[in-house]
Design a protein around this motif. Structure first.
Motif, mmCIF file in Angstrom:
data_model
loop_
_atom_site.group_PDB
_atom_site.id
_atom_site.type_symbol
_atom_site.label_atom_id
_atom_site.label_comp_id
_atom_site.label_asym_id
_atom_site.label_seq_id
_atom_site.Cartn_x
_atom_site.Cartn_y
_atom_site.Cartn_z
ATOM 1 N N UNK A 49 64.478 -4.549 96.972
ATOM 2 C CA UNK A 49 65.104 -5.550 97.848
ATOM 3 C C UNK A 49 64.461 -6.733 97.230
ATOM 4 N N UNK A 50 63.443 -6.768 96.392
ATOM 5 C CA UNK A 50 62.645 -8.047 95.977
ATOM 6 C C UNK A 50 63.820 -9.210 95.491
ATOM 7 N N UNK A 51 64.795 -8.890 94.753
ATOM 8 C CA UNK A 51 65.739 -9.740 94.282
ATOM 9 C C UNK A 51 66.560 -10.639 95.483
ATOM 10 N N UNK A 52 66.773 -9.587 96.265
ATOM 11 C CA UNK A 52 67.537 -10.097 97.658
ATOM 12 C C UNK A 52 66.608 -11.175 98.154
ATOM 13 N N UNK A 53 65.441 -10.451 98.497
ATOM 14 C CA UNK A 53 64.591 -11.126 99.215
ATOM 15 C C UNK A 53 63.967 -12.674 98.739
ATOM 16 N N UNK A 54 64.016 -12.827 97.412
ATOM 17 C CA UNK A 54 63.753 -14.079 96.735
ATOM 18 C C UNK A 54 65.053 -15.094 96.836
ATOM 19 N N UNK A 55 66.013 -14.619 96.408
ATOM 20 C CA UNK A 55 67.216 -15.589 96.343
ATOM 21 C C UNK A 55 67.735 -16.024 97.819
ATOM 22 N N UNK A 56 67.693 -15.072 98.624
ATOM 23 C CA UNK A 56 68.180 -15.302 100.038
ATOM 24 C C UNK A 56 67.082 -16.169 100.941
#
Length: 498
Positions: A164-171
């Protein structure tokens, strides 16, 4: 860049009324004007430390205390503002400019349970000239906060937790960094050790900090890499580090892992927005770090370590990577408990000494072991040995695995659990999840130390990877598993922690 997002709403003024108001009498007034805040026309005063406003009301009868209470002065401190934008009403046809509505301030608010929250305050005034003067003054004030980062190197681990790290960063993270006007360079790591190899050669000039988006393993790897780079730049030999130098850039930690011990210990809570706002606001927290070495050879930097049960549980988990993170850890703990056995070893440690004389000798470059010769030794069978330079707080241990340790007082917590029955050891583990004292057992001892040496008596009781956890190649026969910041470290002999 100067325009506020159209969806940014006005803050109800009552939100800013709490907290202790800074003294206004001796402050220099920079600007004064009229803006609409909420539904009220307000007299707004910008001083050196705060922005204050008060609704404009007709003259009232003397002694009307109720009116005084309802329309008291409210404020926001300038140090809590992290961005300012011009607010415009844009239509579909007006892509670049629109009707000016006023100014939007972006504020960092303190909430309950150590959390921070971003919010907005709209100062509505349709005059272009009036808003331009105020906008430029706010920009000048924000530019004066020199400790706040302007450019960041972002290292993102896409495999952290449930990927989920990618989603956490970009959102959640990137939108706030953009509002704050912080430039970013994002690298998505592709394998374990990628961040380490990248930071060895990567050009970091021009960056004000490095940010890790991931779990404890990712954060520890980046911290290790930054510290190795600092030793190399200082011309120090990395094979045997006695007096390491600190990292040259601060490390920001965005929690996107399973336990997020480092982020939780830093901020008092594992919360993405809170971590992001601490970075934006330039909040710097010095943190102690340990060196791990064996046979005089440096192994790595780290914040915490576990030997015995903690190391064995991680060794099991590493061989079941196909499971989800939560399932893998639960399974590993159950299997390690089922095969619970003590390690016969000798533990020697140097008690923490904060005397001025010791500090002076350290400042002169003496290794810690040369400043004090009062080493203590304990021997026997131990189920678990924990060595921690930070409190190691997380959701399953809200008080922390080492609650009496501070982030930067130069000491470590040494916690030993001697051999006991399985039910008693399980009771000890369960205490970490409660507010009760997890150390109130006859087989548990705690020490505040500067250095520790853990020496297994022999390799006969060492960890055999093929015994019950599947095949794993090792450099030399049986090794003992160590859990260092959630990473498995296999060592065959004594480990020296400074």
């Amino acid at each position: 860049e100067e325009e506020a997002p159209p969806a940014a709403g006005a803050v109800q003024s009552a939100r800013w009324a709490s907290g202790r108001q800074p003294e206004a009498a001796a402050e220099l007034i920079l600007l004064r004007g009229i803006f609409e805040i909420g539904r009220d026309s307000c007299d707004v005063v910008l001083s050196e430390r705060a922005l204050r406003w008060q609704p404009i009301r007709p003259e009232r009868l003397p002694g009307d205390s109720k009116c005084d209470f309802l329309h008291r002065e409210e404020f926001v401190e300038l140090k809590d503002i992290f961005s300012v934008k011009l607010k415009r009403r844009c239509s579909i046809k007006q892509q670049k400019s629109g009707t000016l509505l006023g100014i939007t301030l972006f504020i960092c608010l303190k909430k309950e349970q150590n959390k921070l929250k971003d919010s907005t305050l709209d100062l509505i005034n349709l005059s272009e000239d009036h808003c331009d003067i105020w906008f430029r003054q706010f920009k000048k004030i924000l530019a004066g906060f020199s400790n706040r980062p302007k450019s960041l190197k972002i290292l993102l681990n896409p495999q952290s937790h449930k990927k989920e790290a990618t989603q956490v960063y970009y959102e959640k993270v990137e939108p706030l960094l953009k509002i704050a006007g912080i430039k970013t360079d994002v690298t998505i790591t592709e394998y374990e050790g990628h961040a380490l190899s990248l930071l060895k050669e990567c050009e970091l000039q021009g960056f004000d900090g490095v940010v890790c988006v991931g779990g404890d393993g990712s954060a520890s790897e980046v911290a290790h890499a930054l510290l190795l780079r600092a030793q190399k730049n200082a011309g120090l030999e990395t094979d045997s580090i006695l007096t390491p130098v600190g990292a040259q850039l601060p490390l920001g930690v965005i929690p996107a892992g399973s336990t997020n011990v480092l982020a939780h210990s830093l901020h008092g809570v594992s919360h993405v927005i809170t971590a992001t706002l601490h970075i934006i606001m330039g909040h710097i927290q010095p943190v102690d770090v340990c060196t791990f070495s064996t046979m005089g050879k440096f192994l790595r930097f780290g914040f915490s370590a576990m030997f015995g049960f903690g190391g064995r549980a991680l060794a099991v988990a590493e061989n079941h990577r196909w499971m989800s993170p939560n399932q893998r850890m639960d399974f590993a703990i159950m299997k390690a408990l089922a095969k619970l056995k003590p390690e016969e070893c000798e533990i020697s440690f140097l008690p923490f000494n904060s005397s001025q004389d010791l500090e002076e000798r350290r400042a002169q470059g003496y290794p810690k072991s040369d400043c004090n010769d009062q080493w203590q030794v304990i021997q026997g069978q131990f189920l678990n040995v924990s060595i921690m330079a930070i409190p190691c707080q997380c959701a399953v241990a809200p008080r922390g695995l080492a609650p009496n340790t501070r982030l930067n007082n130069g000491s470590m917590a040494l916690i030993t659990a001697r051999n006991t029955s399985r039910p008693e050891f399980i009771k000890h583990l369960k205490r970490y999840a409660s507010i009760k004292n997890q150390f109130n057992f006859p087989f548990v001892d705690t020490y505040t130390v500067e250095e520790v040496k853990v020496c297994p008596r022999s390799n006969s009781s060492g960890h055999n990877p093929e015994e019950d956890h599947g095949p794993r190649e090792t450099a030399s026969g049986n090794c003992f598993p160590w859990n260092v910041d959630g990473d498995l470290m296999q060592v065959a002999s004594e480990v020296h922690v400074r």
